[in-house]
Write an enzyme that holds these catalytic residues in place. Sequence first.
Site, PDB file in Angstrom:
ATOM      1  N   GLU A 218      26.250  94.974 -66.423  1.00  0.00           N
ATOM      2  CA  GLU A 218      25.088  94.113 -65.914  1.00  0.00           C
ATOM      3  C   GLU A 218      23.793  94.766 -66.017  1.00  0.00           C
ATOM      4  OE1 GLU A 218      23.032  93.267 -61.662  1.00  0.00           O
ATOM      5  OE2 GLU A 218      25.316  93.261 -61.419  1.00  0.00           O
ATOM      6  N   HIS A 220      20.014  94.581 -68.268  1.00  0.00           N
ATOM      7  CA  HIS A 220      18.931  93.686 -68.295  1.00  0.00           C
ATOM      8  C   HIS A 220      17.978  93.912 -69.239  1.00  0.00           C
ATOM      9  CE1 HIS A 220      20.945  91.907 -64.976  1.00  0.00           C
ATOM     10  NE2 HIS A 220      20.475  92.972 -64.021  1.00  0.00           N
ATOM     11  N   HIS A 372      24.382  86.083 -60.769  1.00  0.00           N
ATOM     12  CA  HIS A 372      23.700  87.082 -60.177  1.00  0.00           C
ATOM     13  C   HIS A 372      22.471  86.800 -59.143  1.00  0.00           C
ATOM     14  CE1 HIS A 372      20.287  89.952 -60.642  1.00  0.00           C
ATOM     15  NE2 HIS A 372      21.235  90.729 -61.391  1.00  0.00           N
ATOM     16  N   ASP A 499      22.970  98.201 -63.549  1.00  0.00           N
ATOM     17  CA  ASP A 499      21.866  97.418 -63.294  1.00  0.00           C
ATOM     18  C   ASP A 499      20.807  98.005 -64.047  1.00  0.00           C
ATOM     19  OD1 ASP A 499      20.320  95.212 -61.963  1.00  0.00           O
ATOM     20  OD2 ASP A 499      20.662  95.826 -60.093  1.00  0.00           O
TER      21      ASP A 499
END
Length: 538
Positions: A218, A220, A372, A499
């Site tokens: 996860e 980004h 998400h 994250d």
Amino acid sequence: MLFEQTRPQTHNAQEMLDKYQITELVHYERYARDYGLWDGMATCYTADATIEISWYKGPIKGFLEASKPGPDAQTDSLPAHKMHETLVWLNGNKAVAVVVTTMTGRTPVQGQTMDNLIYVRLVYSLKRVNGEWKIYSMTPVYERDTLLPVTPKDIKPVEGARDSYKNLAIVLKDLGAKTSDDLPGLDQPASVQKFLNGVQDWFEKKGVIQMTKIITVEEHFQAPFGESAPQAQPETKVDPRGPKGNLVDHYLQNFDKRLAYMDKYNIDMQVLSDAGKSPQMAPDAQAVAGCRQVNDTLAAEIKKHPTRFAGLATLPVNVPDAAAEELERAVTQLGFKGALIAGLANDHFLDEPQYFPIFEMAAKLDVPIYLHPGMVRASERKMLYHSSAYSDQIGDMISLAGWGWHMEQGVQMLHLILSGLFDKLPNLKLISGHWGEFVPNFLERLDEFTGMVDPHLDRKFSEYYRNNVYITASGMFTQPQMDLGLAEMGPNHVLWAEDFPYLRREDQVASFLEQAPIKPDVREKIGHENAEKLFKLN
């Protein structure tokens, strides 16, 4: 204090077993060396192991090749190691073993056949890798040596040879090899102290990587897609990027900086998605074109580093048929591994029938969809989370990353499962971050209370969840939540995630997982094996 100044202690049966296995390992490593069992010897080492002895310094692979005798070598020219006392110090997944050893070799020297006896302490540094002890380095401390002629004859010494291994220098010189002058030896106590200090530093250092691989799922990025921005983000009193928003933006678009971060903290691969200001929820025409551009941009970056990055598609969810088509294009043409949907679809939960084509396509392609969190709408934030008893900043923070958007995404999962989605698409796979967005905490209660009415489902709620859903850590590296996640989901449905760059856990990405009280095979599953299987990364 040096490790050898502290008496080794054994506190329990596991430590006793560890010490036995280590002793057996280092003894076999020398046994294999003496008798030319090169394949067996290779299994004793980590892939990055190093050796430093009188005539060689470097990686284990080179040492193995250099040790193999040539076709004309005499059988008795291989050294024989007489291993005596073996002491082992343990420190978690690391160990140091010291073996008092006499190395004996018979070899021709200056026309005579000689026995060379070399008295050393073999100092091994070891790591536990996948539950098995392996040698990470080996270096002898030379104490003294003796050269005994089988047929007596005067031997000419090597000028300037060190006292601790002066006869070894004679042997090596006669064989055409040069002996290093800076080996640790008792004739130069400072050399031994320096070497042991280095071993001690390694032994005590925190965060030494033990995992064979780390994949975080996860993570980004953000790609510009023109002047026409997607829907404006709801105004809040806090920045969802956290206190270092500029640094977050820096990492979101700079892939060189991202790679440097990954290299520094031993992250082998990131599975990337656009979960921030993506065009997912833009007006219809902008969303379709914007998502396509974002996916093309990400695909171009992945192509530059295919072993370091994988991608999840951004989809124009408000146009479900177009979203299904874009998912198919992203997977079949761009090589993406699934898709990520952030939050609700303009205040609509995804169990509504118009969104079914998206999930149907994911099932057809056998790729997962990552659900998400997204920005919680202002009216919901105000009603549920704001209060006159505390500041608006606190209200907004708990309505977003502190609580609210996780709860909303947990409710999203409830909608999807209770809608019968998995009865219609039994091979569909969903991913839920932040240890499952609260849902694993209530699986038993959900079974109990949905069982009091007819949910029109083929199975219990928890059975769908445990079979079709995968959960990730999302940078929430806390042991109680890991314990609960593993207890409810089992080790095959837990993935690792940081994250990044909204969270930057740095050393903890590896160290938390390595130090967690879980079995080595579970650690490897969470760290990379489950991701490799789910996303087909191999």
